[in-house]
Design a protein around this motif. Structure first.
Motif, PDB file in Angstrom:
ATOM      1  N   ALA A 216       0.836  -1.207   0.000  1.00 61.15           N
ATOM      2  CA  ALA A 216       0.000   0.000   0.000  1.00 61.15           C
ATOM      3  C   ALA A 216       0.871   1.257   0.000  1.00 61.15           C
ATOM      4  O   ALA A 216       0.576   2.227  -0.712  1.00 61.15           O
ATOM      5  CB  ALA A 216      -0.934  -0.006   1.208  1.00 61.15           C
ATOM      6  N   LYS A 223       1.475   6.597  -6.990  1.00 62.35           N
ATOM      7  CA  LYS A 223       0.446   7.578  -7.324  1.00 62.35           C
ATOM      8  C   LYS A 223       0.989   8.998  -7.174  1.00 62.35           C
ATOM      9  O   LYS A 223       0.712   9.875  -8.001  1.00 62.35           O
ATOM     10  CB  LYS A 223      -0.763   7.371  -6.416  1.00 62.35           C
ATOM     11  CG  LYS A 223      -1.976   8.201  -6.791  1.00 62.35           C
ATOM     12  CD  LYS A 223      -3.160   7.865  -5.900  1.00 62.35           C
ATOM     13  CE  LYS A 223      -4.375   8.707  -6.287  1.00 62.35           C
ATOM     14  NZ  LYS A 223      -5.532   8.439  -5.379  1.00 62.35           N
ATOM     15  N   SER A 242      -5.900   3.491   4.909  1.00 63.04           N
ATOM     16  CA  SER A 242      -6.464   3.451   3.549  1.00 63.04           C
ATOM     17  C   SER A 242      -7.269   2.176   3.300  1.00 63.04           C
ATOM     18  O   SER A 242      -8.165   2.179   2.444  1.00 63.04           O
ATOM     19  CB  SER A 242      -5.339   3.565   2.515  1.00 63.04           C
ATOM     20  OG  SER A 242      -4.554   2.385   2.466  1.00 63.04           O
ATOM     21  N   PHE A 243      -6.982   1.116   4.034  1.00 61.73           N
ATOM     22  CA  PHE A 243      -7.732  -0.125   3.823  1.00 61.73           C
ATOM     23  C   PHE A 243      -9.198   0.037   4.203  1.00 61.73           C
ATOM     24  O   PHE A 243     -10.057  -0.689   3.693  1.00 61.73           O
ATOM     25  CB  PHE A 243      -7.092  -1.269   4.620  1.00 61.73           C
ATOM     26  CG  PHE A 243      -5.772  -1.716   4.077  1.00 61.73           C
ATOM     27  CD1 PHE A 243      -5.690  -2.460   2.909  1.00 61.73           C
ATOM     28  CD2 PHE A 243      -4.592  -1.382   4.722  1.00 61.73           C
ATOM     29  CE1 PHE A 243      -4.462  -2.861   2.395  1.00 61.73           C
ATOM     30  CE2 PHE A 243      -3.356  -1.779   4.231  1.00 61.73           C
ATOM     31  CZ  PHE A 243      -3.295  -2.517   3.052  1.00 61.73           C
ATOM     32  N   GLN A 245     -10.954   2.471   3.372  1.00 62.78           N
ATOM     33  CA  GLN A 245     -11.616   3.167   2.271  1.00 62.78           C
ATOM     34  C   GLN A 245     -11.953   2.233   1.111  1.00 62.78           C
ATOM     35  O   GLN A 245     -12.481   2.679   0.093  1.00 62.78           O
ATOM     36  CB  GLN A 245     -10.720   4.308   1.762  1.00 62.78           C
ATOM     37  CG  GLN A 245     -10.232   5.250   2.854  1.00 62.78           C
ATOM     38  CD  GLN A 245     -11.357   5.836   3.672  1.00 62.78           C
ATOM     39  OE1 GLN A 245     -12.360   6.262   3.128  1.00 62.78           O
ATOM     40  NE2 GLN A 245     -11.185   5.850   4.996  1.00 62.78           N
ATOM     41  N   THR A 246     -11.639   0.964   1.239  1.00 61.77           N
ATOM     42  CA  THR A 246     -11.958  -0.013   0.201  1.00 61.77           C
ATOM     43  C   THR A 246     -13.410  -0.476   0.367  1.00 61.77           C
ATOM     44  O   THR A 246     -14.044  -0.193   1.384  1.00 61.77           O
ATOM     45  CB  THR A 246     -11.025  -1.232   0.308  1.00 61.77           C
ATOM     46  OG1 THR A 246     -11.268  -1.890   1.561  1.00 61.77           O
ATOM     47  CG2 THR A 246      -9.560  -0.796   0.252  1.00 61.77           C
ATOM     48  N   PRO A 247     -13.959  -1.185  -0.624  1.00 59.90           N
ATOM     49  CA  PRO A 247     -15.334  -1.685  -0.481  1.00 59.90           C
ATOM     50  C   PRO A 247     -15.546  -2.561   0.751  1.00 59.90           C
ATOM     51  O   PRO A 247     -16.662  -2.618   1.285  1.00 59.90           O
ATOM     52  CB  PRO A 247     -15.540  -2.494  -1.770  1.00 59.90           C
ATOM     53  CG  PRO A 247     -14.641  -1.825  -2.769  1.00 59.90           C
ATOM     54  CD  PRO A 247     -13.432  -1.407  -1.981  1.00 59.90           C
ATOM     55  N   ALA A 248     -14.483  -3.217   1.221  1.00 63.28           N
ATOM     56  CA  ALA A 248     -14.613  -4.056   2.423  1.00 63.28           C
ATOM     57  C   ALA A 248     -14.732  -3.224   3.687  1.00 63.28           C
ATOM     58  O   ALA A 248     -15.102  -3.749   4.746  1.00 63.28           O
ATOM     59  CB  ALA A 248     -13.417  -4.999   2.526  1.00 63.28           C
ATOM     60  N   GLY A 249     -14.406  -1.934   3.596  1.00 66.59           N
ATOM     61  CA  GLY A 249     -14.566  -1.047   4.740  1.00 66.59           C
ATOM     62  C   GLY A 249     -13.602  -1.350   5.887  1.00 66.59           C
ATOM     63  O   GLY A 249     -12.543  -1.948   5.681  1.00 66.59           O
ATOM     64  N   LEU A 252     -11.589  -4.791   6.521  1.00 68.33           N
ATOM     65  CA  LEU A 252     -10.313  -5.118   5.886  1.00 68.33           C
ATOM     66  C   LEU A 252      -9.170  -4.522   6.693  1.00 68.33           C
ATOM     67  O   LEU A 252      -8.131  -5.164   6.880  1.00 68.33           O
ATOM     68  CB  LEU A 252     -10.274  -4.595   4.450  1.00 68.33           C
ATOM     69  CG  LEU A 252      -8.962  -4.844   3.691  1.00 68.33           C
ATOM     70  CD1 LEU A 252      -8.642  -6.326   3.632  1.00 68.33           C
ATOM     71  CD2 LEU A 252      -9.034  -4.263   2.274  1.00 68.33           C
TER      72      LEU A 252
END
Length: 276
Positions: A216, A223, A242-243, A245-249, A252
């Motif tokens: 990450a 980036k 930042s994890f 902010q993924t769909p897993a919320g 994750l």
């Protein structure tokens, strides 16, 4: 034998002696404590959204607030010095095992020496009272260093190369953990079935969790290079957050945090069973 050859032989024996091996084991314990604390802080962030910092500085702040915290901080720093010196000895003279002298392995040991030398300096600076290396320091340093590099000629390429290095290291760590590569570095033949299961569970989950965090950091560094924006770079704390902010919320994030806790526990096992 020439004087130069005799000196080299003495240095080689010292590098593989009891003092260096004891330093390596102390280093594994110190690393385990730091990752255990970082993982616990990250779990809290995932479950409660607390503003605590899940990085080395945050872990050191937790230690500093305990009884005998100053003593523990110095012990952690000295332990990491022991780890750095052991890695330096591997880079100079080769590591344990039949393939320890391979140039590629010695190069990896040299990189690890630099990493642990910087880490030990960071911890010892904190122990000596430099709170600039405290909670959130990895995020600030990531932004500052990325900004300075981007100001240089070919700065985007430099930042990109460093980011690819972190990304590759993370994938390498996770992949080696899944393939159980750590087994060949342990005294596996003399370990009980229970001890082997313990190292497999903590080694796989811990290695994957640690690898994801490094990957990450590399991803956001890449980036930052592409967008020419140092604010896109992330240190350990921001990378862990930042994890969520993924769909897993947040779950994750909690899973990765649990992996960091297990990597800390795995490091304790390495302190006991690693072939150094």
């Amino acid at each position: 034998m020439s004087t130069g050859g005799s000196t080299t032989a003495v240095a080689r024996r010292a590098a593989r002696g009891d003092v260096v091996r004891a330093g390596a084991r102390a280093g594994f314990v110190a690393r385990g404590v730091l990752y255990l604390l970082i993982g616990v802080l990250a779990v809290r962030i995932g479950l409660t959204g607390t503003g605590e910092q899940a990085d080395k500085g945050g872990a050191l702040a937790q230690v500093a607030g305990t009884p005998f915290g100053a003593v523990i901080l110095w012990a952690l720093g000295i332990g990491l010095v022991g780890m750095a010196l052991w890695r330096l000895s591997e880079a100079l003279f080769g590591g344990a095992g039949p393939k320890g002298d391979k140039p590629a392995k010695r190069a990896v040991s040299a990189a690890r020496f630099v990493f642990y030398a910087v880490s030990s300096f960071f911890v010892l600076s904190f122990a000596a009272g430099n709170r600039d290396s405290g909670a959130g320091a990895t995020d600030r340093q990531s932004h500052d260093i990325t900004g300075r590099l981007l100001d240089l000629p070919a700065g985007q390429w430099l930042v990109g190369a460093a980011a690819v290095g972190f990304l590759g290291a993370g994938l390498w760590m996770g992949g080696r953990a899944v393939m159980r590569k750590y087994r060949k570095r342990l005294t596996w033949a003399t370990m009980s079935a229970h001890q082997r299961r313990f190292m497999d569970v903590t080694g796989i989950a811990g290695g994957v969790g640690r690898g994801l965090v490094f990957a990450a950091i590399g991803f956001f560094g890449l980036k930052a290079a592409i967008e020419f924006d140092p604010d896109e770079a992330k240190g350990m704390d921001d990378a862990i957050r930042s994890f969520a902010q993924t769909p897993a919320g947040p779950w994750l994030l909690v899973a990765v945090a649990a992996g960091l806790v297990l990597f800390g526990v795995f490091s304790f096992g390495q302190a006991k069973w690693r072939d150094v």
